[in-house]
Design an enzyme around this catalytic site. Structure first.
Site: not given
Ligand code: DAU
Length: 340
Positions: A123-125, A147, A151
């Site tokens: 991941t880019d993270e 997380y 990774k």
């Molecule tokens: O960047 C790649 C990564 O993308 C992967 O390595 C991870 O496995 C994957 O879960 C994902 O991580 P993020 O944390 O970026 O994904 P998430 O969908 O949880 O969140 C995307 C963005 O949205 C992040 O800035 C947090 C925000 N968010 C997320 C959720 C679930 C919200 O504002 N509200 C929410 O309820």
């Protein structure tokens, strides 16, 4: 080619298996999946009877099982991982088991059985928050969540295995992917389903965090190119350049589902929330001729349409463990939302 796909019942793994079976008439797939909360046999119901596909339930940490699957395998693609940042904040241990120890077990098996190559999905993270500019493959790791730290550790193990033993492993760093079968704990599927239900969507902090997005089909094409033509020991970033603040995505989803902005609910920010990711993925384009084919707007519309058409897939997921997680995580986020 016979491929052992690990974590093939998850979102990305299942899309990759379907992509391979559709695009390579000679490929054989073994899918090793533990069926954790995010692994779902329904993701591959349409290929379950394909004679070139076999499902094995099990853990990548089960060395004897992994060893027993290796004879005849040409390549391993490791999608098995704990992936959700919010869950890693609540309970990090499972992340270390899957994303660190699990990777070591697979690397050892690849080496022992002389498998031609392993592609490890990362991941880019691992690069952490990128204030400005882009991170290329050589950027230092600065993971900031349990997380991403797990990774990063897995990626280091891949590099160490390559350098120490010559294990033919390739690591990929991808931006955020989205599309059909996406587990509805992530931003796009969660917000899509909440909006379709007429519920509010919990935007963390000010919603100005930026993520870069890739549609699942484009990601499958990238992994396919890396698997078949990538150089072992190398690292490839996979990105599209489409960098979008969360609030903008929220507004696009509101438009696609026919709702209005009264559905936006700003809640407490995620602890340690990375503000921005931006990958430089020139190497993949230059060396392997890959380029994304689906724009963010097109992919988002296709994703929302898929969720609209596939209620039978997502309805059973949003019960039991999912509701327990949702209630406990978002109760805390909402309780503290006065602090935003
Ligand atoms: O960047 C790649 C990564 O993308 C992967 O390595 C991870 O496995 C994957 O879960 C994902 O991580 P993020 O944390 O970026 O994904 P998430 O969908 O949880 O969140 C995307 C963005 O949205 C992040 O800035 C947090 C925000 N968010 C997320 C959720 C679930 C919200 O504002 N509200 C929410 O309820």
């Amino acid at each position: 080619m016979k491929i052992l796909v690990t974590g093939g019942c998850g979102f990305m793994g299942s899309n990759f298996i379907r992509f391979q079976l559709q695009n390579d008439p000679t490929v054989e797939i073994i899918n090793l999946d533990k069926l954790t909360y995010a692994g779902n046999l329904a993701n591959l119901a349409d290929v379950a009877d394909n004679p070139r596909y076999r499902f094995v339930r099990g853990d990548i940490n089960d060395q004897a099982l992994v060893d027993s699957l290796m004879p005849g395998v040409d390549a391993v693609v490791n999608y098995a991982a704990e992936t959700h940042v919010d869950r890693s904040i609540m309970e990090p241990r499972a992340f270390l088991e899957a994303n660190v120890m699990g990777v070591q077990t697979l690397l050892d098996a690849v080496r022992k059985h002389n498998v031609s190559r392993m592609v490890h999905i990362s991941t880019d993270e691992v690069f952490g928050h990128v204030e400005e500019g882009e991170t290329d493959e050589d950027a230092p790791f600065r993971p900031r969540s349990p997380y991403s730290a797990s990774k990063a550790a897995g990626d280091h193990l891949c590099h160490a295995h390559f350098v120490t033993y010559g294990t033919p492993v390739i690591v990929t760093h991808s931006v955020n992917y989205y599309g059909p079968y996406h587990f509805p704990e992530k931003l796009i599927p969660l917000f899509t389903l909440n909006l379709m239900d007429g519920k509010k969507v919990p935007v963390y902090g000010d919603g100005m965090q930026v993520r870069e997005w890739i549609f699942t089909e484009d990601h499958c094409r990238a992994i396919d190119a890396i698997l078949r033509r990538g150089t072992v020991g190398e690292v490839y970033n996979i990105g599209t350049g489409e960098r979008v603040p969360n609030i903008e995505i929220t507004k696009k989803l509101i438009a696609l589902t026919g709702r209005d902005e009264s559905h936006i609910e700003y809640v407490k920010d995620r602890p340690g929330h990375d503000r921005r990711y931006a990958l430089n993925s020139e190497k993949l384009r230059r060396e392997l001729g890959w380029a994304p084919q689906v724009s963010f707007d097109e992919g988002l519309a296709r994703t929302v349409e898929w969720f609209r058409q596939n209620q039978a897939w997502w309805e059973p997921i949003r019960t039991g463990e999912y509701l327990k997680y949702y209630d406990s995580w978002y109760r805390d986020q909402l309780d503290a939302s006065d602090n935003v």
